[in-house]
Design an enzyme around this catalytic site. Structure first.
Site, PDB file in Angstrom:
ATOM      1  N   GLU A  42       0.747  -1.250  -0.214  1.00 14.09           N
ATOM      2  CA  GLU A  42      -0.073   0.090  -0.027  1.00 14.09           C
ATOM      3  C   GLU A  42       0.860   1.152  -0.019  1.00 14.09           C
ATOM      4  O   GLU A  42       2.067   1.333   0.580  1.00 14.09           O
ATOM      5  CB  GLU A  42      -0.737  -0.232   1.292  1.00 14.09           C
ATOM      6  CG  GLU A  42      -1.827   1.086   1.499  1.00 14.09           C
ATOM      7  CD  GLU A  42      -2.285   0.967   2.988  1.00 14.09           C
ATOM      8  OE1 GLU A  42      -3.283   1.927   3.126  1.00 14.09           O
ATOM      9  OE2 GLU A  42      -1.695   0.243   3.797  1.00 14.09           O
ATOM     10  N   LYS A 108      -9.768   0.917  -1.212  1.00 12.10           N
ATOM     11  CA  LYS A 108      -9.831   0.544   0.091  1.00 12.10           C
ATOM     12  C   LYS A 108     -11.146   1.015   0.731  1.00 12.10           C
ATOM     13  O   LYS A 108     -11.687   2.012   0.867  1.00 12.10           O
ATOM     14  CB  LYS A 108      -8.658   1.208   0.924  1.00 12.10           C
ATOM     15  CG  LYS A 108      -8.579   0.630   2.375  1.00 12.10           C
ATOM     16  CD  LYS A 108      -7.225   1.334   2.966  1.00 12.10           C
ATOM     17  CE  LYS A 108      -7.051   0.559   4.391  1.00 12.10           C
ATOM     18  NZ  LYS A 108      -5.825   1.389   4.938  1.00 12.10           N
ATOM     19  N   CYS A 144      -4.658  -3.448   3.683  1.00  4.85           N
ATOM     20  CA  CYS A 144      -3.958  -3.051   5.065  1.00  4.85           C
ATOM     21  C   CYS A 144      -5.246  -3.482   6.148  1.00  4.85           C
ATOM     22  O   CYS A 144      -5.451  -4.694   6.504  1.00  4.85           O
ATOM     23  CB  CYS A 144      -3.660  -1.950   5.058  1.00  4.85           C
ATOM     24  SG  CYS A 144      -2.378  -1.566   6.594  1.00  4.85           S
TER      25      CYS A 144
END
Length: 264
Positions: A42, A108, A144
């Protein structure tokens, strides 16, 4: 069939151009190792701790196009985190997936509002999961903090994903490495899919201005559908190449049908 993947555990810098050079070098090494897919962390466009809005570009902008060129030259699929413009001066935390006949992106969904960091202050939420075919294998994507939400992984697995790729810039702190390792293996069991989680390496020096920024702890790894850890790295910058066998996924789902048996 996708059988060999490389995780490029590196550190991004504040300079998007420098980070492209890092991607280029590692993608070439991954291709030389026979990988069909190379996964970067990321925030490869710019590390956290620096303003993101000023460097954000559209998914068809010059930074993403440069990554596309790298993937084409290397002859594989590249996964790398970047930032794209959103509303109200915010950005999307975007994963670009390009090369090998694929061109897609994932924004995300779960923003990192935890451990003293508020990603939602500057980052808009994504709305839907992504699944694409890479070398004939269905692959899902998370980023993440998404790793803490098993429902997302089971949703992608129910949609057919045999491998779920997780670029990350995991925040350091007490117990955080252990949580990263546990969650990666747990999500593999939840989804009965391979999980390939690529984190930023642990930085050698953390400036005071970056005190709460999630900059990475390393320990990138690949977990098998039964939760077995296939291989993992330590804290430092390094590449990890792992062979997977997607045919194992269907076999395991027959004997451990958690997707079929789940009620919620």
């Amino acid at each position: 069939m996708l059988t060999r993947i490389t995780l490029a555990q590196v550190n991004s810098t504040p300079d998007p151009a420098e980070n492209l050079a890092v991607i280029d070098t590692a993608a070439t090494r991954a291709a030389d190792a026979g990988a069909q897919l190379v996964v970067f962390p990321e925030a490869m466009m710019r590390c956290f701790g620096e303003p993101l809005g000023e460097i954000a570009q559209p998914i068809d902008g010059p930074w993403a196009d440069a990554v596309r060129g790298i993937a084409e030259r290397a002859g594989l699929t590249v996964v790398a985190g970047m930032f794209t413009p959103a509303d109200a001066g915010r950005v999307y935390n975007t994963v670009l997936v390009t090369g090998g006949g694929v061109d897609a992106h994932y924004d995300k969904i779960h923003r990192y509002d935890a451990f003293g960091f508020a990603e939602s202050d500057t980052v808009a939420p994504g709305e839907k999961p992504l699944r694409v075919e890479i070398a004939g294998t269905p692959v899902g994507f998370a980023t993440c903090y998404d790793l803490r939400f098993p429902g997302l992984f089971q949703t992608m697995a129910a949609d057919g994903a045999d491998l779920i790729v997780v670029p990350a810039s995991w925040g350091d702190g007490p117990g955080k490495v252990e949580q990263w390792q546990l969650l990666t293996r747990a999500r593999a069991l939840d989804s009965t899919a391979y999980v390939a989680a690529c984190d930023q390496a642990l930085p050698a020096i953390v400036p005071d201005a970056y005190a709460t920024a999630p900059l990475g702890v390393g320990h990138s790894c690949v977990a098998a559908p039964d939760g077995t850890l296939l291989d993992a790295l330590g804290a430092d910058s390094e590449l990890l190449t792992v062979d997977i066998d997607p045919t194992r996924v269907a076999e395991l789902r027959k004997v451990l049908p958690v997707l079929a048996n789940r009620r919620y």
